[in-house]
Design an enzyme around this catalytic site. Structure first.
Site, mmCIF file in Angstrom:
data_model
loop_
_atom_site.group_PDB
_atom_site.id
_atom_site.type_symbol
_atom_site.label_atom_id
_atom_site.label_comp_id
_atom_site.label_asym_id
_atom_site.label_seq_id
_atom_site.Cartn_x
_atom_site.Cartn_y
_atom_site.Cartn_z
ATOM 1 N N HIS A 148 -10.802 6.723 3.832
ATOM 2 C CA HIS A 148 -11.353 5.420 3.450
ATOM 3 C C HIS A 148 -12.398 5.638 2.371
ATOM 4 C CE1 HIS A 148 -13.576 1.589 3.835
ATOM 5 N NE2 HIS A 148 -12.419 1.120 4.243
ATOM 6 N N HIS A 151 -2.927 -2.685 -1.414
ATOM 7 C CA HIS A 151 -4.055 -3.347 -0.738
ATOM 8 C C HIS A 151 -3.587 -3.866 0.618
ATOM 9 C CE1 HIS A 151 -7.648 -5.375 0.162
ATOM 10 N NE2 HIS A 151 -7.631 -6.355 -0.706
ATOM 11 N N ASP A 170 -5.813 0.617 9.145
ATOM 12 C CA ASP A 170 -4.384 0.413 8.882
ATOM 13 C C ASP A 170 -3.505 1.364 9.686
ATOM 14 O OD1 ASP A 170 -4.570 -1.669 6.956
ATOM 15 O OD2 ASP A 170 -5.226 -0.216 5.468
#
Length: 303
Positions: A203, A152, A262
């Site tokens: 995603h 995460h 990210d």
């Protein structure tokens, strides 16, 4: 709490900043005169106080650990009035050694990471614990525990490690065929961590594009130019483009892929001069806003 009290709490705690953050939040319960009241006004008060304290906890914890574990000088800088949360965090972390663009970019990152729906693991954790009627500090500490997991909150660290691996194993960073060869080996579980994953690509919700990534890329380029690291930024862009095509070739085009936030955030943190130990705590510093919003809605929604 006064900053001296926060410093005292941190001084007593362990060696992982996410754990220090969680334990500090739990300890705040004892300083709250009305910790179990879940009325709207009290929840809002607790939320604002937690949002304002997270930067201080993280900056102080990092400097304290650096002092304890590496014998470096201990610098404790109190937050300054008139500065934004991003500016104050950078100031408490490393003094005045930051630029206006550093602060603006960090401010953008905090906004982009604050929330993008309640389906992510840590926000769901806060929401489900809030549904039991537990106190704010217990619920937020649970969210921190969820975010600490490498699947995460630690995702951008994986991206950084993967990019470092590619830089070490590619002789010409402008050669897209060589990049594709190395990415194919990663996808086939033959290289890097052998997990068969290209981190930072894909995603659960966003497909055509991650709007957070589009915004971050603009400022990442400006920041890379300011720091004299444009070639590294261009390498990331190249990897992003080649990675998506490579995944389609190796695994088929079962869904449309895009880079997620990210992919660039770790590189941006590094450009700003933020150490790796703070990457995930910084995520928590942003996500506390979303956690509190969902908790407040869970306990006070009428309809």
């Amino acid at each position: 709490l006064e900053q001296k009290t926060i410093l005292h709490i941190i001084e007593l705690e362990g060696h992982d900043i996410m754990n220090i953050l969680a334990r500090s939040v739990l300890e705040f319960y004892t300083f709250d005169e009305n910790p179990d009241d879940v009325s709207r006004d009290n929840l809002m008060r607790q939320s604002i106080e937690l949002i304002s304290k997270f930067p201080t906890i993280i900056a102080y914890a990092y400097n304290m650990l650096r002092h304890k574990e590496h014998g470096r000088s201990l610098h404790i800088r109190y937050a300054q009035s008139g500065l934004s949360i991003a500016e104050n965090f950078l100031y408490m972390l490393k003094g005045s050694d930051y630029t206006r663009l550093d602060a603006r970019t960090l401010d953008l990152l905090l906004i982009l990471h604050s929330e993008h729906g309640g389906g992510n693991n840590s926000t769901f954790t806060v929401r489900v614990t809030s549904s039991t009627g537990t106190d704010t500090y217990s619920s937020i500490a649970a969210g921190i525990g969820s975010l600490k997991g490498p699947k995460h909150g630690g995702a951008n660290l994986k991206v950084c490690d993967m990019l470092s691996y590619l830089k070490e194993n590619i002789s010409d960073l402008t050669d897209e065929r060589e990049i594709e060869t190395n990415l194919t080996r990663i996808l086939n579980g033959e290289a890097f961590d052998k997990a068969g994953l290209i981190y930072g690509i894909g995603h659960a919700v966003y497909t055509m594009s991650d709007p957070r990534t589009l915004l971050l890329k603009e400022m990442a380029r400006d920041l890379a130019i300011e720091k004299g690291r444009l070639a590294e930024y261009e390498f990331l862009e190249r990897v992003e483009r080649v990675a998506i095509d490579t995944i389609y070739k190796v695994k088929g085009r079962h869904k449309t892929l895009c880079a997620n936030v990210d992919f660039y955030s770790g590189f941006v943190y590094d450009l700003i001069g933020i150490p790796r130990e703070i990457f995930t705590p910084l995520f928590a510093m942003a996500r506390i806003v979303g956690w509190c919003a969902h908790r407040n809605e869970e306990l006070n929604f009428e309809g």
